[in-house]
Design an enzyme around this catalytic site. Sequence first.
Site, mmCIF file in Angstrom:
data_model
loop_
_atom_site.group_PDB
_atom_site.id
_atom_site.type_symbol
_atom_site.label_atom_id
_atom_site.label_comp_id
_atom_site.label_asym_id
_atom_site.label_seq_id
_atom_site.Cartn_x
_atom_site.Cartn_y
_atom_site.Cartn_z
ATOM 1 N N ARG A 64 -4.991 -5.943 -21.279
ATOM 2 C CA ARG A 64 -5.927 -5.385 -22.261
ATOM 3 C C ARG A 64 -5.270 -4.360 -23.175
ATOM 4 O O ARG A 64 -5.864 -3.951 -24.175
ATOM 5 C CB ARG A 64 -7.185 -4.836 -21.582
ATOM 6 C CG ARG A 64 -6.955 -3.754 -20.585
ATOM 7 C CD ARG A 64 -8.204 -3.500 -19.769
ATOM 8 N NE ARG A 64 -9.334 -3.081 -20.590
ATOM 9 C CZ ARG A 64 -9.450 -1.901 -21.170
ATOM 10 N NH1 ARG A 64 -8.491 -1.001 -21.022
ATOM 11 N NH2 ARG A 64 -10.514 -1.609 -21.892
ATOM 12 N N GLU A 74 1.799 -8.339 7.586
ATOM 13 C CA GLU A 74 1.941 -6.879 7.719
ATOM 14 C C GLU A 74 2.872 -6.277 6.672
ATOM 15 O O GLU A 74 3.069 -5.077 6.644
ATOM 16 C CB GLU A 74 2.413 -6.519 9.126
ATOM 17 C CG GLU A 74 1.403 -6.847 10.221
ATOM 18 C CD GLU A 74 0.055 -6.151 10.034
ATOM 19 O OE1 GLU A 74 0.042 -4.950 9.742
ATOM 20 O OE2 GLU A 74 -0.974 -6.837 10.173
ATOM 21 N N PRO A 83 0.802 -1.228 0.000
ATOM 22 C CA PRO A 83 0.000 0.000 0.000
ATOM 23 C C PRO A 83 0.836 1.281 0.000
ATOM 24 O O PRO A 83 0.366 2.327 -0.416
ATOM 25 C CB PRO A 83 -0.843 -0.109 1.278
ATOM 26 C CG PRO A 83 -0.280 -1.225 2.066
ATOM 27 C CD PRO A 83 0.494 -2.095 1.143
ATOM 28 N N ASP A 93 -10.279 4.576 -24.039
ATOM 29 C CA ASP A 93 -10.591 4.422 -22.623
ATOM 30 C C ASP A 93 -10.390 5.719 -21.861
ATOM 31 O O ASP A 93 -9.621 6.572 -22.267
ATOM 32 C CB ASP A 93 -9.628 3.422 -21.969
ATOM 33 C CG ASP A 93 -9.977 1.995 -22.297
ATOM 34 O OD1 ASP A 93 -11.115 1.748 -22.687
ATOM 35 O OD2 ASP A 93 -9.080 1.142 -22.158
HETATM 36 N N1 ADE Z 1 -1.175 -4.924 -0.464
HETATM 37 C C1 ADE Z 1 -2.009 -4.517 0.511
HETATM 38 N N2 ADE Z 1 -2.637 -3.389 0.169
HETATM 39 C C2 ADE Z 1 -2.196 -3.069 -1.090
HETATM 40 C C3 ADE Z 1 -2.473 -2.003 -1.986
HETATM 41 N N3 ADE Z 1 -3.322 -1.026 -1.678
HETATM 42 N N4 ADE Z 1 -1.837 -1.998 -3.175
HETATM 43 C C4 ADE Z 1 -0.955 -2.975 -3.477
HETATM 44 N N5 ADE Z 1 -0.660 -4.002 -2.683
HETATM 45 C C5 ADE Z 1 -1.271 -4.050 -1.484
#
Ligand code: ADE
Length: 238
Positions: free
Chosen positions: A154, A116, A89, A169
């Site tokens: 794609r 985590e 993330p 797109d």
């Molecule tokens: N792993 C956990 N959350 C994620 C996200 N938002 N983007 C990519 N991989 C992740």
Amino acid sequence: MRIDIVTLFPEMFASFLDGSLLGAARRAGTIDVRLTDIRDFAEGVHRQVDDRPFGGGPGMLLMPGPVVSCVEAVRSAGSPEARTMLLTPGGRPLDQPLVEELAGLERLVLVCGRYEGFDARIAQTLAAEEVSIGDYVLSGGEVAAMVIVDAVARLLPGVLGHEESAAQDSFSGADRLVEGPQYTRPREFRGLPVPEILLSGDHGRIATWRHDQAVAATVRRNQPSPIHSSSQPQRSPS
Ligand code: ADE
């Protein structure tokens, strides 16, 4: 193009990879997606892949040993050099320019995290980039890897069938506009008519209208308000 997915849960990908668009592209040989199980590179009777963070804190981290060995094995199989991305993330946000960049590669390795996250030495050792699909936390990188494979596949020649589709797109083209509203039959649905101009046959005016709608939709989307009101036509008087 070859994409390797490195994961603790390869079985999550079965129906996704066989699905219509991607399944056909794989059978046609346009894209070669391979799955490798990190646990196959774990050592010891327990085949441990995760451990507690030094310094304390909640949850478990993926250990560097199994992940690095797994990615090195995947990268050494076949050529050429593979760009490697850890899904996390906190990584670089995925957007259409990055998707286009990835679609131009011959090889890509996507590494899915669980627990985590990753021990920081994994990215360092592998000289891997970190990528995020959005500002929210998934329980693992598998769904994020599917998002990337779908968005990249794609764009590969022959995958959509209709070569112009991808170019039209949202987020494509030099101005990166989102698409405006589109309509199909019937001409009126529950009192909502299709905008008259789309029925006019005047391709020049239709192109201008569509561009104006795309600009308006892009402006609305980029406004700070969380409410994305749509630009649907008004109901006809009944
Ligand atoms: N792993 C956990 N959350 C994620 C996200 N938002 N983007 C990519 N991989 C992740």
